[in-house]
Design a protein around this motif. Structure first.
Motif, PDB file in Angstrom:
ATOM      1  N   ALA A 158     -12.536  -2.487  14.548  1.00 28.70           N
ATOM      2  CA  ALA A 158     -10.889  -2.474  15.457  1.00 28.70           C
ATOM      3  C   ALA A 158     -10.881  -1.494  16.704  1.00 28.70           C
ATOM      4  O   ALA A 158     -11.844  -0.799  17.234  1.00 28.70           O
ATOM      5  N   ALA A 159     -10.053  -2.863  17.860  1.00 26.34           N
ATOM      6  CA  ALA A 159     -10.707  -2.207  18.971  1.00 26.34           C
ATOM      7  C   ALA A 159      -9.154  -1.397  19.948  1.00 26.34           C
ATOM      8  O   ALA A 159      -9.847  -0.655  20.538  1.00 26.34           O
ATOM      9  N   GLY A 160      -7.804  -1.888  19.357  1.00 30.64           N
ATOM     10  CA  GLY A 160      -6.619  -1.000  20.039  1.00 30.64           C
ATOM     11  C   GLY A 160      -5.878  -1.590  19.679  1.00 30.64           C
ATOM     12  O   GLY A 160      -6.213  -1.958  18.340  1.00 30.64           O
ATOM     13  N   PRO A 161      -4.238  -0.475  19.871  1.00 33.31           N
ATOM     14  CA  PRO A 161      -3.525  -1.060  19.559  1.00 33.31           C
ATOM     15  C   PRO A 161      -3.348  -3.090  19.331  1.00 33.31           C
ATOM     16  O   PRO A 161      -3.153  -3.623  21.054  1.00 33.31           O
ATOM     17  N   GLY A 162      -2.193  -3.289  18.537  1.00 33.74           N
ATOM     18  CA  GLY A 162      -2.410  -4.927  19.112  1.00 33.74           C
ATOM     19  C   GLY A 162      -3.407  -5.492  18.570  1.00 33.74           C
ATOM     20  O   GLY A 162      -3.569  -7.000  18.426  1.00 33.74           O
ATOM     21  N   GLN A 163      -4.736  -5.507  18.193  1.00 36.02           N
ATOM     22  CA  GLN A 163      -5.558  -5.773  18.458  1.00 36.02           C
ATOM     23  C   GLN A 163      -6.488  -6.450  17.749  1.00 36.02           C
ATOM     24  O   GLN A 163      -6.725  -5.278  16.719  1.00 36.02           O
ATOM     25  N   VAL A 164      -6.307  -6.798  16.703  1.00 34.72           N
ATOM     26  CA  VAL A 164      -7.123  -7.780  15.045  1.00 34.72           C
ATOM     27  C   VAL A 164      -8.504  -8.090  15.472  1.00 34.72           C
ATOM     28  O   VAL A 164      -9.061  -8.710  15.741  1.00 34.72           O
ATOM     29  N   ASP A 194      -2.232  -4.625   1.248  1.00 32.14           N
ATOM     30  CA  ASP A 194      -1.488  -5.504   1.278  1.00 32.14           C
ATOM     31  C   ASP A 194      -1.362  -6.790   1.281  1.00 32.14           C
ATOM     32  O   ASP A 194      -0.660  -7.638   0.913  1.00 32.14           O
ATOM     33  N   GLY A 195      -2.662  -7.459   0.753  1.00 40.28           N
ATOM     34  CA  GLY A 195      -3.300  -8.392   0.431  1.00 40.28           C
ATOM     35  C   GLY A 195      -4.088  -8.921   0.874  1.00 40.28           C
ATOM     36  O   GLY A 195      -5.075  -9.035   2.294  1.00 40.28           O
ATOM     37  N   GLN A 196      -4.823 -10.619   0.054  1.00 40.83           N
ATOM     38  CA  GLN A 196      -5.087 -11.610   1.891  1.00 40.83           C
ATOM     39  C   GLN A 196      -5.067 -12.616   0.879  1.00 40.83           C
ATOM     40  O   GLN A 196      -4.721 -13.353   0.076  1.00 40.83           O
ATOM     41  N   LEU A 197      -5.044 -13.540   2.045  1.00 42.78           N
ATOM     42  CA  LEU A 197      -5.423 -14.660   2.385  1.00 42.78           C
ATOM     43  C   LEU A 197      -5.487 -15.755   3.011  1.00 42.78           C
ATOM     44  O   LEU A 197      -6.700 -15.079   2.816  1.00 42.78           O
ATOM     45  N   LEU A 241       5.819 -10.671   9.740  1.00 43.56           N
ATOM     46  CA  LEU A 241       5.959  -9.824   8.391  1.00 43.56           C
ATOM     47  C   LEU A 241       4.434  -9.255   9.090  1.00 43.56           C
ATOM     48  O   LEU A 241       4.718  -8.021   7.225  1.00 43.56           O
ATOM     49  N   LEU A 242       4.096  -9.935   8.659  1.00 43.42           N
ATOM     50  CA  LEU A 242       1.959  -8.930   8.664  1.00 43.42           C
ATOM     51  C   LEU A 242       1.994  -7.306  10.141  1.00 43.42           C
ATOM     52  O   LEU A 242       1.740  -6.600   9.629  1.00 43.42           O
ATOM     53  N   ALA A 243       3.568  -7.198  10.388  1.00 42.24           N
ATOM     54  CA  ALA A 243       3.306  -5.456  11.335  1.00 42.24           C
ATOM     55  C   ALA A 243       3.493  -5.322  10.458  1.00 42.24           C
ATOM     56  O   ALA A 243       4.102  -4.786   9.461  1.00 42.24           O
ATOM     57  N   GLY A 244       2.428  -4.150  10.827  1.00 45.40           N
ATOM     58  CA  GLY A 244       2.343  -2.727   9.681  1.00 45.40           C
ATOM     59  C   GLY A 244       1.626  -2.930   8.276  1.00 45.40           C
ATOM     60  O   GLY A 244       1.611  -1.200   7.883  1.00 45.40           O
ATOM     61  N   ARG A 245       1.027  -3.586   7.710  1.00 50.29           N
ATOM     62  CA  ARG A 245       0.291  -4.046   7.277  1.00 50.29           C
ATOM     63  C   ARG A 245      -0.877  -4.396   7.609  1.00 50.29           C
ATOM     64  O   ARG A 245      -1.022  -3.894   8.412  1.00 50.29           O
ATOM     65  N   ARG A 246      -1.683  -4.261   6.198  1.00 46.39           N
ATOM     66  CA  ARG A 246      -3.308  -3.552   6.510  1.00 46.39           C
ATOM     67  C   ARG A 246      -3.367  -5.241   5.414  1.00 46.39           C
ATOM     68  O   ARG A 246      -3.610  -4.972   4.010  1.00 46.39           O
ATOM     69  N   ALA A 268      -2.560  -4.757  14.612  1.00 48.26           N
ATOM     70  CA  ALA A 268      -4.200  -3.765  14.103  1.00 48.26           C
ATOM     71  C   ALA A 268      -4.911  -3.788  13.055  1.00 48.26           C
ATOM     72  O   ALA A 268      -5.780  -3.847  12.633  1.00 48.26           O
ATOM     73  N   GLY A 269      -3.320  -3.381  11.845  1.00 49.74           N
ATOM     74  CA  GLY A 269      -4.136  -3.606  10.508  1.00 49.74           C
ATOM     75  C   GLY A 269      -5.113  -4.668   9.673  1.00 49.74           C
ATOM     76  O   GLY A 269      -5.141  -4.486   8.999  1.00 49.74           O
ATOM     77  N   CYS A 270      -3.956  -5.681  10.492  1.00 48.82           N
ATOM     78  CA  CYS A 270      -4.613  -7.328   9.964  1.00 48.82           C
ATOM     79  C   CYS A 270      -6.312  -7.051  10.377  1.00 48.82           C
ATOM     80  O   CYS A 270      -6.925  -7.254  11.327  1.00 48.82           O
ATOM     81  N   ALA A 271      -6.877  -8.499   9.825  1.00 51.45           N
ATOM     82  CA  ALA A 271      -8.633  -8.841   9.882  1.00 51.45           C
ATOM     83  C   ALA A 271      -8.354 -10.281   9.211  1.00 51.45           C
ATOM     84  O   ALA A 271      -8.256 -10.432   8.215  1.00 51.45           O
TER      85      ALA A 271
END
Length: 815
Positions: A158-164, A194-197, A241-246, A268-271
């Protein structure tokens, strides 16, 4: 039973758990409100899992409970159920009394309230999606890559806010990208509550999946009832939908960066973990992980995991051949293992024998719906102009029409796995810049690999596939023309490189047989030798190609243009093979005039390989043929080689007459003075070795005079060495010192500080004999300065030649 913690703490509160050589596990910190019995239960379950080296997928298979359930139980979110615990201890054959006692204690205590997950914005809350496919049951190797992915997906990227966190795993078809990504996804899933797609993007298909189609499926999985029709609207809704989720997104088999961009969330909580055959160089912000072939140890581990260690250990030699046939490609190894598993009566030797035939290897590497050919075809057909051409549609071989797909096909005709851009340009019949562009596109698609500056490698199995395509889609005339261009260019390049080495000379005239395009230049000895080193294995292969294509002069001239380099590197078997091919071609074409020098040159490698009688017979054949043709220079050269062969075998009395004959024939033939000088020098050395310095002295003096009159500084150096030794053996130390001083200057001018120091050592010894102690110390200090010189690195290629320069075994191709 207590959980074993690793020694490396992590700043985010998780610990490594490492047991033996199993995969690295990262355990999350247990919830703060967990009761003592529940905490102890989880810790002992974790320890049990790692003691038996179980993945979450394997736990699910053993107990028939989902990986999601096991994630909750092992992270303390819920106590394990009694039926699940009973199945686990029964499957593992362990005493579960202690675990059941802890479970009863955990059930009696109030459960902590877990933090409520953020509900999907604008949609109903529902079960977290868990779309990852099952991991490969016998996944092995790739420990370094798994550890790297674990660090990136576990929060280290993770690099920073909004950076996936965006990771792109790329590699050739069949290299195991999907297996690695899915395994890494399962290992990292606990970091994404919060899940894996997951989505297969169909990058190898003629029409890859549209981003809008993938988004629609994901939105429905996240509970959306109404899916926007447009791609931009769907992407925006997905990001909302993914905002604030991991969440973890695994995007398999991507076609391009453009296909991926709408699928990347803004939280930023997503990868996002991507696999692709192309490098995806334009995927901005991605961490790129290029997946190589398995090394030998990993390849054997995979095979053993699939067919059993006992079976692999029983046939080590056959296993090595199977591994060589699969060339480190995981898909090939899995297919080989599947064939062995399906046929329990087969020995590994039986499969190895089938894979030994390179022409049938792709046919053998197929089982069920798995096939190497199909995996390669998927990558190949994404290239421009990859459609098969009919006979009517085959066009003239012109530069403008060499597409990337056609370049790949023609590279399959190259007689080795490694090649340079210049050689590729000759093979493809395009300018160097165009060849470099084509190779870069192929490297981007992982159909060739970069192998150093302007160097490339074509994997063995891909080369077989490319050759198969060339056989199908290129006419015989086109294949022959391509091979002819390549061989002719190598003749030109080898001639240029040998001319720049300046160690020995060659009088070979290559004329119209060579192809001087693309042009190549070498800035001196070191660069020319480095090029030969890089091409070493290609030289015999290209000569074989020239012989197969019946290219006549190219076949017999190539060995003459590589001979001096091969002497320098003591590549005796290469010299013998190429000389035999050349002699056969010359005889087939009735070109007997090239045979005397060719046969005589081949004698030295035979001597070095211990085949002295064969070497002497070659020299006699060469001498007799030269006499019959009236070629006195070749006759003198053959006589000289025969003399050296006999002398080296300890038959000096027989050799002496041939030395004298060689010198006289060189005189009569009015050869260039450096050639006569070499003959005199070698005769002088033979006499010195025989203990006859008085007879050697006049020959050494004459040889030195000829060397001084010419411009061959290396010949001058060795002539000085011979004369110095003659004076030494006659006890004429003053004369020896004068010659040695001149030799030091010549060696220094040649850039050979190694031989300069060696000569100063002899001079110091001479001063010591003369009892000139002060002078001796001065000479040794000068010797030390040469030995410490940093100049040695620039001329490292000269050092292997040093022993040869002081022997009679070095000779040039002449005549």
């Amino acid at each position: 039973m207590t959980a074993r913690r690793g020694c490396h703490g992590r700043p985010d509160g998780r610990d490594h758990l490492i047991r033996g050589d199993s995969l690295v596990s990262y355990w999350s910190a247990l919830p703060a409100g967990l009761g003592p019995a529940h905490r102890q239960l989880v810790e002992e379950l974790r320890a049990l899992k790692d003691e038996h080296r179980l993945t979450l997928t394997r736990l699910a298979q053993l107990t028939h409970y989902s990986t999601a359930s096991w994630q909750r139980w092992l992270n303390g979110r819920r106590p394990i159920t009694e039926p699940a615990l009973g199945i686990l201890v029964g499957a593992l054959g362990v005493d579960g009394a202690r675990l059941f006692e802890l479970l009863r204690g955990a059930a009696a205590a109030p459960a902590p309230e877990p933090p409520a997950p953020a509900p999907p914005a604008g949609g109903p809350a529902g079960a977290a999606p868990a779309q990852l496919p099952a991991a490969v049951a016998d996944f092995t190797g790739r420990r370094a890559q798994l550890a790297e992915l674990a660090g990136l997906l576990g929060g280290g990227g993770a690099a920073g806010p909004g950076q996936v966190v965006l990771v792109a795993v790329t590699g050739a078809g069949g290299v195991g990208k999907t297996a690695l990504a899915v395994t890494a996804g399962h290992l990292a899933a606990r970091h994404f509550p919060d899940g894996q797609l997951f989505a297969d993007l169909g990058g190898g298909e003629p029409a890859p999946r549209a981003a809008a189609e993938v988004l629609a499926g994901w939105l429905r999985a996240l509970g959306e009832l109404g899916v926007p029709a447009g791609e931009e609207e769907a992407a925006a809704r997905f990001r909302t939908l993914l905002a604030g989720r991991r969440m973890l997104l695994v995007l398999d088999n991507a076609a391009s960066a453009a296909q991926l961009r709408p699928l990347i969330p803004g939280s930023a909580g997503c990868a996002v973990l991507v696999t692709a055959r192309n490098r995806l160089s334009d995927l901005v912000g991605a961490h790129h992980l290029a997946l190589p072939m398995l090394d030998a140890a990993e390849a054997r581990e995979l095979l053993a995991a699939a067919v059993g260690e006992r079976r692999v250990a029983a046939e080590p030699e056959a296993v090595q051949r199977v591994l060589a046939g699969c060339a480190g490609l995981p898909l090939a190894l899995r297919i080989a293992a599947a064939r062995l598993t399906r046929r329990a009566g087969w020995t590994i030797e039986a499969l190895a024998a089938r894979l030994d035939d390179e022409r049938a290897r792709l046919d053998e590497l197929a089982v069920g719906d798995l096939a190497i050919r199909a995996a390669f075809r998927t990558g190949y057909r994404t290239l421009p102009d990859a459609r098969p051409r009919t006979a009517a549609g085959q066009r003239a071989d012109r530069q403008a029409e060499v597409s990337t797909a056609r370049a790949f096909r023609l590279l399959g005709l190259f007689p080795g796995p490694r090649f340079g851009a210049h050689a590729a340009a000759a093979l493809l019949d395009v300018p160097l810049r165009r060849a470099e562009d084509l190779l870069e596109v192929l490297a981007e698609a992982h159909l060739v690999e970069s192998d150093g500056p302007e160097r490339y490698r074509l994997h063995d199995l891909l080369r077989s596939y490319a050759a198969e395509l060339a056989q199908q889609e290129e006419s015989e005339e086109q294949r022959r023309a391509a091979g002819g261009r390549l061989a002719a260019w190598y003749l030109y390049a080898c001639h240029r490189a040998q001319a720049e080495m300046h160690v020995f000379r060659t009088a070979a005239e290559i004329g119209a047989a060579a192809r001087p395009e693309p042009a190549v230049a070498f800035a001196g000895h070191a660069e020319a030798t480095a090029w030969f080193d890089a091409e070493q294995r290609n030289l015999p292969a290209v000569t074989r190609l020239a012989a197969e294509l019946d290219l006549g002069p190219v076949t017999w001239l190539l060995p003459r243009c590589t001979y001096n380099y091969q002497l320098l590197r003591a590549l005796w078997r290469d010299v013998v093979e190429m000389a035999e091919l050349a002699a056969a071609a010359a005889r087939a074409h009735g070109e007997l005039d090239v045979l005397p020098a060719m046969l005589a040159c081949a004698s030295l490698p035979y001597v070095r390989l211990g085949r002295v009688d064969e070497a002497a017979e070659l020299c006699r054949q060469a001498f007799e043929l030269a006499e019959r043709l009236g070629y006195r220079w070749d006759g003198g050269f053959s006589a000289l080689m025969l003399a050296e062969t006999l002398d080296g075998a300890g038959r000096f009395e027989e050799a002496e007459g041939w030395f004298r004959a060689a010198v006289e024939l060189h005189r009569d033939a009015e050869v260039p003075r450096q050639e006569l000088g070499r003959a005199l020098h070698r005769a002088a050395w033979a006499l010195l070795d025989a203990g006859r310095p008085a007879a050697a002295l006049p020959l050494a003096v004459e040889s030195l005079g000829l060397a001084r009159a010419g411009d061959d500084r290396y010949q001058l150096a060795v002539a000085l060495d011979a004369l110095a030794l003659a004076h030494h053996d006659l006890g004429r130390f003053e004369e020896e010192l004068a010659v040695l001083r001149e030799a030091v200057r010549v060696h220094a001018d040649n850039g050979d500080h190694y031989l300069a120091a060696d000569t100063l050592e002899q001079a110091a010894w001479c001063e010591e004999v003369r009892r000139e102690e002060a002078r001796c110390e001065e000479v040794r200090r000068e010797e030390a300065r040469f030995e410490e010189s940093e100049f040695e690195e620039a001329h490292a290629a000269v050092r292997p030649a040093a022993p040869l320069l002081h022997t009679r075994g070095v000779h040039s191709v002449s005549g």
